[in-house]
Design an enzyme around this catalytic site. Structure first.
Site, PDB file in Angstrom:
ATOM      1  N   HIS A 109     -25.057  -7.848   2.922  1.00  0.00           N
ATOM      2  CA  HIS A 109     -25.424  -8.910   1.967  1.00  0.00           C
ATOM      3  C   HIS A 109     -24.360  -9.996   1.840  1.00  0.00           C
ATOM      4  O   HIS A 109     -24.389 -10.773   0.897  1.00  0.00           O
ATOM      5  CB  HIS A 109     -25.738  -8.290   0.591  1.00  0.00           C
ATOM      6  CG  HIS A 109     -26.966  -7.435   0.604  1.00  0.00           C
ATOM      7  ND1 HIS A 109     -27.245  -6.497  -0.364  1.00  0.00           N
ATOM      8  CD2 HIS A 109     -28.002  -7.367   1.482  1.00  0.00           C
ATOM      9  CE1 HIS A 109     -28.388  -5.891  -0.087  1.00  0.00           C
ATOM     10  NE2 HIS A 109     -28.866  -6.394   1.032  1.00  0.00           N
ATOM     11  N   THR A 178     -25.828   3.779  -4.412  1.00  0.00           N
ATOM     12  CA  THR A 178     -26.865   2.732  -4.373  1.00  0.00           C
ATOM     13  C   THR A 178     -28.132   3.246  -5.038  1.00  0.00           C
ATOM     14  O   THR A 178     -28.483   4.419  -4.882  1.00  0.00           O
ATOM     15  CB  THR A 178     -27.169   2.257  -2.933  1.00  0.00           C
ATOM     16  OG1 THR A 178     -28.244   1.300  -2.991  1.00  0.00           O
ATOM     17  CG2 THR A 178     -27.553   3.379  -1.993  1.00  0.00           C
ATOM     18  N   GLU A 205     -26.897   9.605 -10.505  1.00  0.00           N
ATOM     19  CA  GLU A 205     -28.239  10.097 -10.847  1.00  0.00           C
ATOM     20  C   GLU A 205     -29.123  10.122  -9.602  1.00  0.00           C
ATOM     21  O   GLU A 205     -28.766   9.539  -8.580  1.00  0.00           O
ATOM     22  CB  GLU A 205     -28.857   9.204 -11.925  1.00  0.00           C
ATOM     23  CG  GLU A 205     -28.914   7.744 -11.517  1.00  0.00           C
ATOM     24  CD  GLU A 205     -29.280   6.816 -12.674  1.00  0.00           C
ATOM     25  OE1 GLU A 205     -28.929   7.118 -13.826  1.00  0.00           O
ATOM     26  OE2 GLU A 205     -29.928   5.790 -12.394  1.00  0.00           O
TER      27      GLU A 205
HETATM   28  C1  BJW Z   1     -22.610   5.426  -9.168  1.00  0.00           C
HETATM   29  C2  BJW Z   1     -21.508   5.238  -9.959  1.00  0.00           C
HETATM   30  C3  BJW Z   1     -20.406   5.999  -9.627  1.00  0.00           C
HETATM   31  C4  BJW Z   1     -22.971   3.944 -10.733  1.00  0.00           C
HETATM   32  N1  BJW Z   1     -20.464   6.835  -8.597  1.00  0.00           N
HETATM   33  N2  BJW Z   1     -22.653   6.268  -8.144  1.00  0.00           N
HETATM   34  C5  BJW Z   1     -40.346  -4.307   1.055  1.00  0.00           C
HETATM   35  C6  BJW Z   1     -41.006  -3.883  -0.088  1.00  0.00           C
HETATM   36  C7  BJW Z   1     -40.819  -4.554  -1.295  1.00  0.00           C
HETATM   37  C8  BJW Z   1     -39.990  -5.653  -1.396  1.00  0.00           C
HETATM   38  C9  BJW Z   1     -39.338  -6.067  -0.263  1.00  0.00           C
HETATM   39  C10 BJW Z   1     -39.522  -5.406   0.940  1.00  0.00           C
HETATM   40  N3  BJW Z   1     -38.747  -6.013   1.877  1.00  0.00           N
HETATM   41  C11 BJW Z   1     -38.085  -7.028   1.291  1.00  0.00           C
HETATM   42  C12 BJW Z   1     -38.431  -7.083  -0.025  1.00  0.00           C
HETATM   43  C13 BJW Z   1     -37.941  -8.061  -1.017  1.00  0.00           C
HETATM   44  C14 BJW Z   1     -36.560  -7.771  -1.511  1.00  0.00           C
HETATM   45  C15 BJW Z   1     -36.505  -6.396  -2.197  1.00  0.00           C
HETATM   46  O1  BJW Z   1     -36.046  -5.410  -1.663  1.00  0.00           O
HETATM   47  N4  BJW Z   1     -36.959  -6.326  -3.433  1.00  0.00           N
HETATM   48  C16 BJW Z   1     -36.904  -5.057  -4.182  1.00  0.00           C
HETATM   49  C17 BJW Z   1     -36.145  -5.271  -5.496  1.00  0.00           C
HETATM   50  C18 BJW Z   1     -38.277  -4.552  -4.378  1.00  0.00           C
HETATM   51  N5  BJW Z   1     -35.597  -7.814  -0.425  1.00  0.00           N
HETATM   52  C19 BJW Z   1     -35.138  -8.966   0.025  1.00  0.00           C
HETATM   53  O2  BJW Z   1     -35.549 -10.031  -0.418  1.00  0.00           O
HETATM   54  C20 BJW Z   1     -34.120  -8.931   1.143  1.00  0.00           C
HETATM   55  N6  BJW Z   1     -34.546  -9.823   2.182  1.00  0.00           N
HETATM   56  C21 BJW Z   1     -35.468  -9.475   3.100  1.00  0.00           C
HETATM   57  O3  BJW Z   1     -35.885  -8.356   3.195  1.00  0.00           O
HETATM   58  O4  BJW Z   1     -35.879 -10.530   3.873  1.00  0.00           O
HETATM   59  C22 BJW Z   1     -37.141 -10.435   4.521  1.00  0.00           C
HETATM   60  C23 BJW Z   1     -38.243 -10.429   3.459  1.00  0.00           C
HETATM   61  C24 BJW Z   1     -38.154 -11.252   2.350  1.00  0.00           C
HETATM   62  C25 BJW Z   1     -39.171 -11.237   1.378  1.00  0.00           C
HETATM   63  C26 BJW Z   1     -40.257 -10.376   1.508  1.00  0.00           C
HETATM   64  C27 BJW Z   1     -40.321  -9.522   2.616  1.00  0.00           C
HETATM   65  C28 BJW Z   1     -39.306  -9.560   3.603  1.00  0.00           C
HETATM   66  C29 BJW Z   1     -32.788  -9.458   0.642  1.00  0.00           C
HETATM   67  C30 BJW Z   1     -32.177  -8.600  -0.388  1.00  0.00           C
HETATM   68  C31 BJW Z   1     -30.886  -9.230  -0.879  1.00  0.00           C
HETATM   69  C32 BJW Z   1     -30.271  -8.483  -2.058  1.00  0.00           C
HETATM   70  N7  BJW Z   1     -29.221  -9.260  -2.582  1.00  0.00           N
HETATM   71  C33 BJW Z   1     -28.395  -8.720  -3.669  1.00  0.00           C
HETATM   72  C34 BJW Z   1     -27.418  -9.817  -4.123  1.00  0.00           C
HETATM   73  C35 BJW Z   1     -26.329 -10.011  -3.077  1.00  0.00           C
HETATM   74  C36 BJW Z   1     -25.375 -11.081  -3.460  1.00  0.00           C
HETATM   75  C37 BJW Z   1     -24.609 -10.762  -4.718  1.00  0.00           C
HETATM   76  O5  BJW Z   1     -24.035  -9.676  -4.877  1.00  0.00           O
HETATM   77  O6  BJW Z   1     -24.592 -11.636  -5.583  1.00  0.00           O
HETATM   78  O7  BJW Z   1     -27.687  -7.565  -3.220  1.00  0.00           O
HETATM   79  S1  BJW Z   1     -29.346  -8.108  -5.056  1.00  0.00           S
HETATM   80  C38 BJW Z   1     -28.298  -6.738  -5.386  1.00  0.00           C
HETATM   81  O8  BJW Z   1     -28.988  -5.483  -5.120  1.00  0.00           O
HETATM   82  C39 BJW Z   1     -27.175  -6.816  -4.334  1.00  0.00           C
HETATM   83  C40 BJW Z   1     -26.974  -5.376  -3.984  1.00  0.00           C
HETATM   84  O9  BJW Z   1     -26.317  -5.275  -2.748  1.00  0.00           O
HETATM   85  C41 BJW Z   1     -28.382  -4.842  -3.982  1.00  0.00           C
HETATM   86  C42 BJW Z   1     -28.470  -3.359  -4.105  1.00  0.00           C
HETATM   87  O10 BJW Z   1     -27.945  -2.906  -5.311  1.00  0.00           O
HETATM   88  P1  BJW Z   1     -27.118  -1.548  -5.355  1.00  0.00           P
HETATM   89  O11 BJW Z   1     -25.875  -1.692  -4.583  1.00  0.00           O
HETATM   90  O12 BJW Z   1     -27.992  -0.426  -4.999  1.00  0.00           O
HETATM   91  O13 BJW Z   1     -26.659  -1.525  -6.904  1.00  0.00           O
HETATM   92  P2  BJW Z   1     -27.478  -0.980  -8.174  1.00  0.00           P
HETATM   93  O14 BJW Z   1     -26.810  -1.543  -9.373  1.00  0.00           O
HETATM   94  O15 BJW Z   1     -28.925  -1.181  -8.039  1.00  0.00           O
HETATM   95  O16 BJW Z   1     -27.250   0.592  -8.121  1.00  0.00           O
HETATM   96  C43 BJW Z   1     -25.986   1.180  -8.370  1.00  0.00           C
HETATM   97  C44 BJW Z   1     -26.129   2.682  -8.152  1.00  0.00           C
HETATM   98  O17 BJW Z   1     -24.850   3.252  -8.254  1.00  0.00           O
HETATM   99  C45 BJW Z   1     -27.025   3.365  -9.188  1.00  0.00           C
HETATM  100  O18 BJW Z   1     -27.914   4.237  -8.510  1.00  0.00           O
HETATM  101  C46 BJW Z   1     -26.049   4.151 -10.059  1.00  0.00           C
HETATM  102  O19 BJW Z   1     -26.583   5.392 -10.523  1.00  0.00           O
HETATM  103  C47 BJW Z   1     -24.936   4.415  -9.078  1.00  0.00           C
HETATM  104  N8  BJW Z   1     -23.627   4.558  -9.687  1.00  0.00           N
HETATM  105  N9  BJW Z   1     -21.835   4.289 -10.962  1.00  0.00           N
HETATM  106  C48 BJW Z   1     -21.642   6.934  -7.906  1.00  0.00           C
HETATM  107  N10 BJW Z   1     -19.283   5.900 -10.378  1.00  0.00           N
END
Ligand code: BJW
Length: 237
Positions: A109, A178, A205
Site C-alpha cells: 500500500h 491484520t 482477536e
Molecule cells: C493486533 C494488535 C496487536 C491490534 N497484536 N494484532 C473484493 C471484494 C470487495 C471489495 C473489494 C474487492 N477487491 C477490491 C475491493 C475494494 C477495496 C476493499 O478491499 N474494500 C474492503 C473494505 C471491502 N480494495 C481496494 O480498493 C484496493 N484496490 C483494488 O483492489 O483495486 C482494484 C479494485 C478496485 C475497486 C474494486 C475492485 C477492484 C485498494 C485497497 C487500499 C487500502 N488502503 C489503505 C490505506 C493505505 C494508505 C494509508 O495508510 O493511509 O490501507 S486502507 C487501510 O486498510 C490500509 C491498511 O493497509 C488496510 C488494512 O488494514 P489492516 O492493516 O488490516 O488494519 P486494521 O486496523 O483493519 O486491523 C488491525 C488488526 O490488528 C486487527 O485485526 C486487530 O485485532 C489487530 N491488532 N493490535 C496483534 N498488538
C-alpha cells in the site's frame, strides 16, 4: 514442530505496529477526528478536500516519526536473516519494518514518507514533520499526494505480482495483525493455504481468516511473535 520450512511468506497489517503506538485503522483508536479510514483514504476525498486529507497524513507522519519498531518487527528481521527464501509483505505504510532492519519487503500500500506529483506522477521521499505547507506542492506547480494506495485504486502490478509469487511458493505463511478485510491483501493467505502452505495467524482477536489457519495465536504480536519464533526456529530453512 516436525515440519521443515524452506520458504516463508509473512503478511503484516497495522496490528504489528500497535505496540509501537501507531494507531490501527479499525480498532477503537482507528478514528481521526470523526473520520474513518474509508472516508479519507480515497481519491474522491482527496479531490474534494486535499487539505483535510493531508492534515490526516501530517498527523500520522508526526506520530510515526516518534515511534520505534517493536519486538515483533525485530523478530521478522531475525527470520529474514535465517531464511534465504523469505518475503515480508506488508500493508503498512509506516516504514517500521525497514527501520527495524528488514529488507526483503513488498510494500503493498505504499509508504507514508513518499509523495507523488498529481500531474507528472514523479515520486519523491519527504520526511518533513510537520509539513511546512498543506497541501505540499510539486516544483511543477501541481499538488503532491501521498504515494500510497487508496480504496478503489489499483496496487502496483509489480508489487502484487511479487506478493502472489511469494504466497504461491511458500511452505509457511504467517499473518500478523491484520483484520483481513481489505482486498487484495486479504486473499493472499488463502492462496498460500490452497498452494499447500502451513498457515499461522497472530492477532488479538479472530478474523475472517481464522477458520482457514492451521494455528491461530491470540495475543499481542510483540509478545507472541518472539515466542512463536522460539518454537519455529528449528524448523526454519
Ligand atoms: C493486533 C494488535 C496487536 C491490534 N497484536 N494484532 C473484493 C471484494 C470487495 C471489495 C473489494 C474487492 N477487491 C477490491 C475491493 C475494494 C477495496 C476493499 O478491499 N474494500 C474492503 C473494505 C471491502 N480494495 C481496494 O480498493 C484496493 N484496490 C483494488 O483492489 O483495486 C482494484 C479494485 C478496485 C475497486 C474494486 C475492485 C477492484 C485498494 C485497497 C487500499 C487500502 N488502503 C489503505 C490505506 C493505505 C494508505 C494509508 O495508510 O493511509 O490501507 S486502507 C487501510 O486498510 C490500509 C491498511 O493497509 C488496510 C488494512 O488494514 P489492516 O492493516 O488490516 O488494519 P486494521 O486496523 O483493519 O486491523 C488491525 C488488526 O490488528 C486487527 O485485526 C486487530 O485485532 C489487530 N491488532 N493490535 C496483534 N498488538
Amino acid at each position: 514442530m516436525a515440519r521443515r520450512f524452506d520458504s516463508v511468506a509473512v503478511l503484516t497489517g497495522a496490528g504489528i505496529s500497535a505496540e509501537s503506538n501507531v494507531p490501527t485503522f479499525r480498532g477503537k483508536d482507528g478514528l481521526w477526528r470523526q473520520y474513518r479510514a474509508e472516508e479519507l483514504a480515497t481519491p474522491g476525498a482527496f479531490q474534494r478536500d486535499p487539505i483535510l486529507v493531508w492534515e490526516w497524513y501530517d498527523w500520522r507522519r508526526g506520530l510515526i516519526a516518534s515511534c520505534e519498531p517493536n519486538a515483533a518487527h525485530r523478530t521478522l528481521v531475525d527470520m529474514e536473516t535465517r531464511c534465504e527464501d523469505f518475503v515480508l509483505i506488508t500493508q503498512n505504510v509506516d516504514g517500521l519494518h525497514q527501520r527495524a532492519g528488514s529488507s526483503r519487503i513488498v510494500e503493498l500500500h505504499g509508504n507514508i514518507w513518499e509523495m507523488r506529483c498529481t500531474a507528472e506522477n514523479a515520486t519523491s521521499e519527504n520526511h518533513d514533520v510537520p509539513l511546512p505547507q498543506i497541501p505540499p506542492m510539486c516544483s511543477c506547480g501541481a499538488p503532491l499526494r501521498p504515494h500510497v494506495v487508496w480504496f478503489g485504486e489499483s496496487l502496483d502490478p509489480d508489487r502484487i505480482s511479487a506478493a502472489y509469487r511469494a504466497v504461491e511458493r511458500c511452505q509457511l505463511m504467517l499473518v500478523v495483525g491484520t483484520s483481513a478485510v481489505v482486498q487484495p491483501a486479504a486473499s493472499l493467505p488463502a492462496i498460500a493455504k490452497d498452494s499447500g502452505a502451513y498457515l499461522i495467524e497472530v492477532n488479538l482477536e479472530k478474523t475472517p481468516l481464522s477458520p482457514w489457519a492451521d494455528e491461530v495465536i491470540l495475543g499481542p504480536a510483540a509478545e507472541e511473535l518472539p515466542r512463536l519464533w522460539g518454537r519455529l526456529k528449528e524448523s526454519f530453512c
